[in-house]
Design an enzyme around this catalytic site. Structure first.
Site, PDB file in Angstrom:
ATOM      1  N   HIS A 208      -7.647  -5.860  -0.215  1.00 44.81           N
ATOM      2  CA  HIS A 208      -6.379  -5.196   0.123  1.00 44.81           C
ATOM      3  C   HIS A 208      -5.605  -6.069   1.120  1.00 44.81           C
ATOM      4  O   HIS A 208      -5.540  -5.775   2.317  1.00 44.81           O
ATOM      5  CB  HIS A 208      -6.709  -3.825   0.724  1.00 44.81           C
TER       6      HIS A 208
ATOM      7  N   SER B  24       0.821  -1.196   0.000  1.00 44.55           N
ATOM      8  CA  SER B  24       0.000   0.000   0.000  1.00 44.55           C
ATOM      9  C   SER B  24       0.860   1.252   0.000  1.00 44.55           C
ATOM     10  O   SER B  24       1.628   1.469  -0.931  1.00 44.55           O
ATOM     11  CB  SER B  24      -0.973  -0.046   1.180  1.00 44.55           C
TER      12      SER B  24
ATOM     13  N   ASP C  84      -9.431  -5.345  -4.828  1.00 42.32           N
ATOM     14  CA  ASP C  84      -8.976  -4.311  -3.902  1.00 42.32           C
ATOM     15  C   ASP C  84      -9.787  -3.038  -4.145  1.00 42.32           C
ATOM     16  O   ASP C  84      -9.677  -2.413  -5.199  1.00 42.32           O
ATOM     17  CB  ASP C  84      -7.486  -4.043  -4.117  1.00 42.32           C
TER      18      ASP C  84
END
Length: 661
Positions: free
Chosen positions: A335, A198, A304
């Site tokens: 995610h 991320s 995601d």
């Protein structure tokens, strides 16, 4: 696909001289011939743990001194004692003190001397005994670093780039945050691999896009490639806040007291209108893909909904255009880190990747299939290249059916119109569940049941011509697999995984840093339909991706929506659907109520779609011929549906990239 020169020296035709150098200098195992795998021959318990503060050359907090970022280091003691230099694996993060890393939200911990005791995640436990140094960098404005968080901007990227420069002898490092005693990285050969999920992976993308020397590879997991696309989709806001909120969320207390000016710049530079500004240009790494020297091993969940899959699609395509060496894993999760959806194969593959890219071992990973794709929970396939050869963008056209709002999807141009009214209370899940019904909130277009599998691989677009009844309007377009399936429960709180009480161990442990992490398993759900690609836009951006304008009610406008990248097989017997609608609940915000585009009170526009000027451009394996082939012959029997709908509406979508998993 072109391969950079530096990769070719590790292929089987490498010279005897190169092999001899490897055997002499890389690891003790090399003495027995050309090595293929680094082994855990060094002590983790007695590893050197130290901290260095690297000068970024910036003064983000405006205190009159250049900022220093903290780099916590764990490295094996033995190589330095033997006069050998080692490569580095680095994770630069804003989360080491505020929010935690990994499925267990681990934080850095320190001893009384200020040296790191627990380094989050398994990287140091596993790779330090194998002859790598691990460096955990606190981004500027976080934990023990100076400066301010600017959310993907110059300060964020320079935080990590400066450390790569220091590892290669080009930047100044110090033994303390404020002192003058220099620290030099004499223990490393400078070869650096960056990894992270991320926001951390986003930093890896951004640093690679500077072209910094010494960065040999990056492994971005669920990472952002352009920050505008994290917050907006062609003018349509994806969240109800901007980067200023995110900066405040991760700033250290000291930074929060000093960084008001940076906060104001983030507010002013990211207007809620969704217009493109210089702030977004600075945070767009895709435009600089030509500068990338590092190889890229990219990982992303195809469901995601935090860092949406447009990010990996546009980054992958730009890297391919410039001949960057690439590898990709695509899961069916949201995610989620691969350590938590495919743990053992992930650790093995990552190990071989770093051995190849940082140690130069000819272990064959560069000759293996480029892509690993999860077709069903824990069922993976490979693709020699991605997208696969024979993939071609195919134009699919909607046409009217026998009832309003329920049409067909085919190769021939349709005629007539369909009309729907935006209903912000409904989501893509609701639309898909009622695609065969005439409803006021959407227009759906469906193929017959397929006689053969149909594979979509890559990034689609949908061009629509619509006439709005209001001066503002938002649009959504989704591709749907209509048919029963068992998928990962990406819309649940685990985003496709369940965390178990037991633990598995990956590397060496100390009393303060365990290599044992909670096990996980796939969390599955049965569905009657699966939305597998989606895109959104503010119709006011019809003339420009970068600036919206008020609409004139009753006037037709044409706009192209960018759909998320994916790799999905619509199986024999299922149907493919294109749905066009307004606000996608919980995934974009409703449109403002008037031509003053900054207002937040929603309106309910009615939109009329001109079918003759509307089309989906879909990357199909086999192209138009493959689509026609899938519809030829007797249709397959339609599978019985025992589940009433698709995946539930996703739980509240996070506006923090990387928070939690």
């Amino acid at each position: 696909m072109p391969i950079r020169t530096r990769f070719t020296i590790w292929r089987p035709l490498a010279t005897v001289a190169v092999a001899a150098l490897l055997a002499a200098f890389l690891t003790p195992a090399a003495a027995h011939g050309a090595p293929r795998e680094s082994r855990p021959v060094y002590s983790y318990e007695h590893a050197i743990r130290e901290s260095v503060w690297v000068d970024t050359g910036l003064d983000g907090d405006g205190d009159g001194k250049t900022d220093r970022v903290a780099a916590d280091i764990v490295r094996p003691r033995e190589p330095a004692a033997q006069g050998r230099r080692i490569p580095v694996i680095m994770d630069a993060s804003p989360y080491y003190s505020c929010c935690g890393r990994g499925n267990e939200s681990q934080l850095k911990t320190y001893d009384t001397s200020g040296h790191v005791v627990q380094m989050p995640l398994f990287y140091d436990n596993y790779f330090v005994p194998r002859g790598y140094g691990f460096v955990g960098v606190d981004l500027a404005g976080t934990n023990r670093s100076d400066g301010c968080v600017d959310v993907g901007g110059r300060s964020d990227i320079q935080s990590a780039k400066a450390v790569v420069d220091w590892l290669n002898g080009r930047a100044k490092g110090y033994t303390t945050r404020t002192g003058h005693i220099r620290a030099r990285a004499t223990w490393t050969n400078g070869r650096t691999g960056m990894i992270g999920k991320s926001w951390d992976g986003t930093i890896a993308n951004g640093v690679a896009a500077t072209g910094v020397k010494g960065l040999r590879t990056i492994v971005p997991i669920s990472a952002i490639s352009s920050w505008y696309d994290y917050y907006f989709a062609k003018g349509a806001p994806l969240y109800d806040s901007g980067p200023d909120w995110l900066s405040d969320y991760v700033d250290s207390p000291g930074a929060r007291a000093k960084c008001a000016a940076v906060q104001h710049k983030l507010v002013d530079g990211a207007p809620r209108t969704g217009d493109w500004t210089p702030l977004w240009t600075e945070r767009d790494y895709v435009k600089d893909a030509s500068k990338v020297r590092a190889s890229v091993f990219l990982v992303h969940g195809m469901q995601d909904l935090n860092v949406r899959t447009k990010h990996f699609g546009q980054w992958w395509n730009a890297l391919a255009k410039h001949g960057v060496q690439r590898k990709i894993w695509l899961s069916g999760t949201g995610h989620v880190d691969p350590f938590d959806f495919r743990r053992a194969p992930w650790v093995d593959t990552l190990h071989r990747w770093f051995d190849h890219e940082l140690l130069g071992y000819d272990n064959g990973i560069d000759r293996e299939p480029m892509a690993d794709i999860e077709r069903h929970p824990d069922q993976w396939v490979t693709s020699r290249v991605w997208p696969p050869q024979g993939t071609a963008t195919t134009t699919l056209r909607p046409a009217r059916g026998t009832q309003a709002g329920v049409g067909t999807l085919r190769l021939r141009t349709g005629t007539g119109t369909e009309t729907f009214t935006d209903d912000p209370r409904l989501s893509e899940t609701d639309w898909a569940a009622h695609v065969d019904e005439s409803t006021a909130s959407k227009a759906g277009f469906i193929t017959p049941p397929l006689s053969r599998d149909l594979r979509v691989s890559g990034s689609s677009t949908v061009t629509v011509t619509v006439t709005p009844s209001t001066s503002t309007a938002h649009l959504s377009a989704v591709l749907v697999d209509l048919g029963p399936d068992t998928i990962r429960d990406y819309a649940g709180s685990g985003e496709g995984i369940t965390t178990l009480p037991g633990r598995t161990c990956w590397g060496a442990s100390t009393a303060g840093d365990s290599a044992c992490f909670k096990a996980t398993e796939a969390r599955k759900t049965d569905v009657a339909s699966t939305v597998f690609s989606r895109g959104w836009a503010d119709l006011g951006n019809y003339a420009s991706d970068r600036k919206g304008v008020p609409l004139t009610p009753g006037t037709a406008y044409t706009i192209t929506l960018d759909l998320a990248a994916t790799d999905h097989v619509v199986p024999r017997g299922h149907r493919l659907a294109l749905i066009v609608a307004g606000t996608d609940k919980d995934l974009i915000d409703p449109p403002p109520s008037s031509s003053s585009r900054g207002k937040l009170r929603s309106s309910t526009p009615t939109l009329t779609v001109d079918l003759s000027r509307t089309a989906a451009h879909v990357p199909l394996v086999g192209g138009a011929a493959g689509f026609a082939h899938a519809l030829a012959g007797p249709p397959a029997a339609v599978p019985a549906v025992t589940t009433p709908g698709g995946a539930r509406t996703p739980h509240t979508v996070r506006r923090v990239p990387g928070d939690g998993r």
